[in-house]
Design a protein around this motif. Structure first.
Motif, PDB file in Angstrom:
ATOM      1  N   LYS A 105       0.822  -1.216   0.000  1.00 44.52           N
ATOM      2  CA  LYS A 105       0.000   0.000   0.000  1.00 44.52           C
ATOM      3  C   LYS A 105       0.856   1.267   0.000  1.00 44.52           C
ATOM      4  N   LEU A 106       2.009   1.216  -0.634  1.00 43.12           N
ATOM      5  CA  LEU A 106       2.934   2.350  -0.609  1.00 43.12           C
ATOM      6  C   LEU A 106       3.083   3.029  -1.965  1.00 43.12           C
ATOM      7  N   GLU A 107       2.106   2.844  -2.816  1.00 41.22           N
ATOM      8  CA  GLU A 107       2.216   3.376  -4.174  1.00 41.22           C
ATOM      9  C   GLU A 107       2.478   4.876  -4.193  1.00 41.22           C
ATOM     10  N   ASN A 108       1.825   5.615  -3.304  1.00 46.00           N
ATOM     11  CA  ASN A 108       1.965   7.070  -3.282  1.00 46.00           C
ATOM     12  C   ASN A 108       2.850   7.576  -2.143  1.00 46.00           C
ATOM     13  N   ILE A 109       3.530   6.647  -1.479  1.00 48.15           N
ATOM     14  CA  ILE A 109       4.374   7.007  -0.338  1.00 48.15           C
ATOM     15  C   ILE A 109       5.841   6.941  -0.748  1.00 48.15           C
ATOM     16  N   ASN A 110       6.578   8.009  -0.481  1.00 48.05           N
ATOM     17  CA  ASN A 110       7.999   8.041  -0.852  1.00 48.05           C
ATOM     18  C   ASN A 110       8.947   8.102   0.327  1.00 48.05           C
ATOM     19  N   GLY A 111       8.411   8.161   1.551  1.00 44.81           N
ATOM     20  CA  GLY A 111       9.322   8.249   2.679  1.00 44.81           C
ATOM     21  C   GLY A 111       8.651   7.953   4.003  1.00 44.81           C
ATOM     22  N   PHE A 112       9.502   7.785   5.027  1.00 46.12           N
ATOM     23  CA  PHE A 112       9.033   7.558   6.391  1.00 46.12           C
ATOM     24  C   PHE A 112       9.682   8.578   7.322  1.00 46.12           C
ATOM     25  N   LEU A 113       8.870   9.168   8.183  1.00 44.00           N
ATOM     26  CA  LEU A 113       9.369  10.046   9.229  1.00 44.00           C
ATOM     27  C   LEU A 113       9.532   9.241  10.509  1.00 44.00           C
ATOM     28  N   ALA A 114      10.685   9.373  11.147  1.00 42.12           N
ATOM     29  CA  ALA A 114      10.924   8.682  12.419  1.00 42.12           C
ATOM     30  C   ALA A 114      11.540   9.655  13.409  1.00 42.12           C
ATOM     31  N   SER A 115      11.199   9.478  14.672  1.00 45.84           N
ATOM     32  CA  SER A 115      11.757  10.341  15.706  1.00 45.84           C
ATOM     33  C   SER A 115      13.064   9.768  16.241  1.00 45.84           C
ATOM     34  N   THR A 133      11.021  14.315  17.879  1.00 38.94           N
ATOM     35  CA  THR A 133      11.431  15.202  16.796  1.00 38.94           C
ATOM     36  C   THR A 133      11.660  14.328  15.560  1.00 38.94           C
ATOM     37  N   TYR A 134      10.833  14.528  14.558  1.00 31.32           N
ATOM     38  CA  TYR A 134      10.812  13.621  13.412  1.00 31.32           C
ATOM     39  C   TYR A 134      11.752  14.056  12.294  1.00 31.32           C
ATOM     40  N   HIS A 135      12.371  13.053  11.663  1.00 32.20           N
ATOM     41  CA  HIS A 135      13.297  13.283  10.560  1.00 32.20           C
ATOM     42  C   HIS A 135      12.980  12.295   9.439  1.00 32.20           C
ATOM     43  N   ALA A 136      13.184  12.738   8.208  1.00 37.00           N
ATOM     44  CA  ALA A 136      12.969  11.866   7.047  1.00 37.00           C
ATOM     45  C   ALA A 136      14.224  11.044   6.809  1.00 37.00           C
ATOM     46  N   MET A 137      14.368   9.984   7.557  1.00 31.71           N
ATOM     47  CA  MET A 137      15.579   9.174   7.487  1.00 31.71           C
ATOM     48  C   MET A 137      15.486   8.057   6.454  1.00 31.71           C
ATOM     49  N   LYS A 208       6.939  26.134   7.685  1.00 32.05           N
ATOM     50  CA  LYS A 208       5.495  26.299   7.604  1.00 32.05           C
ATOM     51  C   LYS A 208       4.880  25.945   8.952  1.00 32.05           C
ATOM     52  N   PHE A 209       4.125  26.900   9.503  1.00 32.20           N
ATOM     53  CA  PHE A 209       3.506  26.664  10.805  1.00 32.20           C
ATOM     54  C   PHE A 209       2.536  25.482  10.764  1.00 32.20           C
ATOM     55  N   LYS A 210       1.816  25.339   9.653  1.00 32.71           N
ATOM     56  CA  LYS A 210       0.841  24.254   9.522  1.00 32.71           C
ATOM     57  C   LYS A 210       1.352  23.136   8.614  1.00 32.71           C
ATOM     58  N   GLY A 211       2.679  23.069   8.433  1.00 33.75           N
ATOM     59  CA  GLY A 211       3.250  22.012   7.616  1.00 33.75           C
ATOM     60  C   GLY A 211       3.481  20.736   8.413  1.00 33.75           C
ATOM     61  N   ASP A 212       4.317  19.829   7.876  1.00 32.83           N
ATOM     62  CA  ASP A 212       4.643  18.618   8.614  1.00 32.83           C
ATOM     63  C   ASP A 212       5.581  18.968   9.765  1.00 32.83           C
ATOM     64  N   SER A 213       5.977  17.973  10.530  1.00 32.56           N
ATOM     65  CA  SER A 213       6.754  18.229  11.744  1.00 32.56           C
ATOM     66  C   SER A 213       8.094  18.894  11.445  1.00 32.56           C
ATOM     67  N   MET A 214       8.742  18.544  10.327  1.00 35.75           N
ATOM     68  CA  MET A 214      10.016  19.163   9.988  1.00 35.75           C
ATOM     69  C   MET A 214       9.820  20.601   9.543  1.00 35.75           C
ATOM     70  N   GLN A 215       8.772  20.853   8.752  1.00 37.00           N
ATOM     71  CA  GLN A 215       8.492  22.220   8.310  1.00 37.00           C
ATOM     72  C   GLN A 215       8.111  23.121   9.482  1.00 37.00           C
ATOM     73  N   LYS A 221      12.513  27.754  13.941  1.00 36.74           N
ATOM     74  CA  LYS A 221      13.941  28.073  13.883  1.00 36.74           C
ATOM     75  C   LYS A 221      14.164  29.372  13.117  1.00 36.74           C
ATOM     76  N   ASN A 222      13.402  29.578  12.055  1.00 35.57           N
ATOM     77  CA  ASN A 222      13.513  30.824  11.306  1.00 35.57           C
ATOM     78  C   ASN A 222      13.112  32.025  12.166  1.00 35.57           C
ATOM     79  N   LEU A 223      12.083  31.840  12.988  1.00 34.55           N
ATOM     80  CA  LEU A 223      11.682  32.904  13.909  1.00 34.55           C
ATOM     81  C   LEU A 223      12.781  33.183  14.925  1.00 34.55           C
TER      82      LEU A 223
END
Length: 281
Positions: A105-115, A133-137, A208-215, A221-223
């Motif tokens: 079921k990963l046809e549209n999935i390109n990555g996994f976020l892990a803390s 704290t999640y990272h796209a590893m 992005k305030f309403k983006g994913d955990s990394m965004q 951090k930008n603030l």
């Protein structure tokens, strides 16, 4: 049965860490690649005892080293996991990844976020906003690239990602001396990056305030970087240690949060101040 995954591990004099790192992946990954940048300790001898492919490549910075690995290693599997030698995959992480890869079921999935589960002086640092704290590893080969930053790099992944429950253990220090030496080096990279804005024209994770955990983390951090020098590390420590409950991590937590949230950030500001003074001479 091993997963159709290639693990990439960067090394340089990692004789104290590489054994446990490899033990956590040797029965999981179909391929294990080591990109070494000239180790002079026992790292290479230890690697010879494992079914790994070792490649030597001069180290310029983490971004270039990681992207060189993605572009040049003879990877035959469709998924990659990027690790440092002081990181370990947990059984929960490996089981969960296998379940997803075998689900069909990963046809549209390109990555996994892990803390990352940070271990400091043998203690899990659970509070202070440090977990999770999640990272796209983990991502499909060809769908991820390391952003071009001197410090605090993350992977940019095209398409959708799944957030995993399983963690990756991150042994953040062998000793306080190692911790302070590494952070002194990293503070130089971060100060140069902020002072010169060297990544302004390269692809980076957008805040992005309403983006994913990394965004979202990049947004804050930008603030932070817009705040006055020397004021911001004080505020950051107060927020992380008191409002984000870092004090619940006990004595070792106090040491970690003070060094990581205040001392390290203050050192960055001091080096930015030094760069400004040098430029204005």
């Amino acid at each position: 049965m091993r997963s159709p995954i290639a693990v990439i591990i960067l090394t340089f004099n990692e004789e104290n860490n590489i054994n446990d790192c490899l033990e956590s992946v040797k029965d999981f990954a179909a391929e294990i690649f080591i990109v070494d940048s000239g180790s002079t300790d026992q790292t290479l001898e230890i690697l010879s005892e494992y079914p790994v492919q070792v490649f030597q490549h001069p180290f310029e910075n983490y971004s270039q080293q990681r992207n060189w690995a993605l572009q040049n290693l003879p990877i035959t599997n469709s998924w990659v996991i990027n690790l440092d030698a002081d990181q370990r995959l947990t059984e929960e992480f490996k089981t969960e990844v296998n379940q997803h890869l075998n689900s069909g079921k990963l046809e549209n999935i390109n990555g996994f976020l892990a803390s990352r589960k940070t271990m400091f002086m043998g203690k899990w640092i659970k509070y202070g906003g440090h977990y999770p704290t999640y990272h796209a590893m983990t991502f499909r080969l060809g769908k991820g690239v390391c952003e071009q930053k001197l410090y605090d790099q993350h992977y940019l992944v095209e398409g959708e990602m799944i957030k995993l429950k399983g963690d990756v253990i991150d042994l953040i220090t062998e000793s306080l001396s190692t911790f302070t030496l590494r952070h002194d080096k990293w503070s130089t990279l971060e100060s140069v990056q902020q002072f010169s804005n060297v990544n302004s024209s390269t692809a980076t994770i957008s805040g992005k305030f309403k983006g994913d955990s990394m965004q979202r983390r990049r947004y804050f951090k930008n603030l932070y970087e817009k705040l006055p020098l020397f004021v911001r590390p004080v505020l950051y420590f107060i927020v992380r240690y008191f409002f984000r409950l870092g004090f619940l991590d006990g004595t070792r937590g106090l040491i970690f949060h003070f060094l990581q949230c205040f001392w390290f950030r203050f050192l960055i500001d001091a080096k930015i101040y030094e760069l400004r003074k040098t430029k204005n001479k």
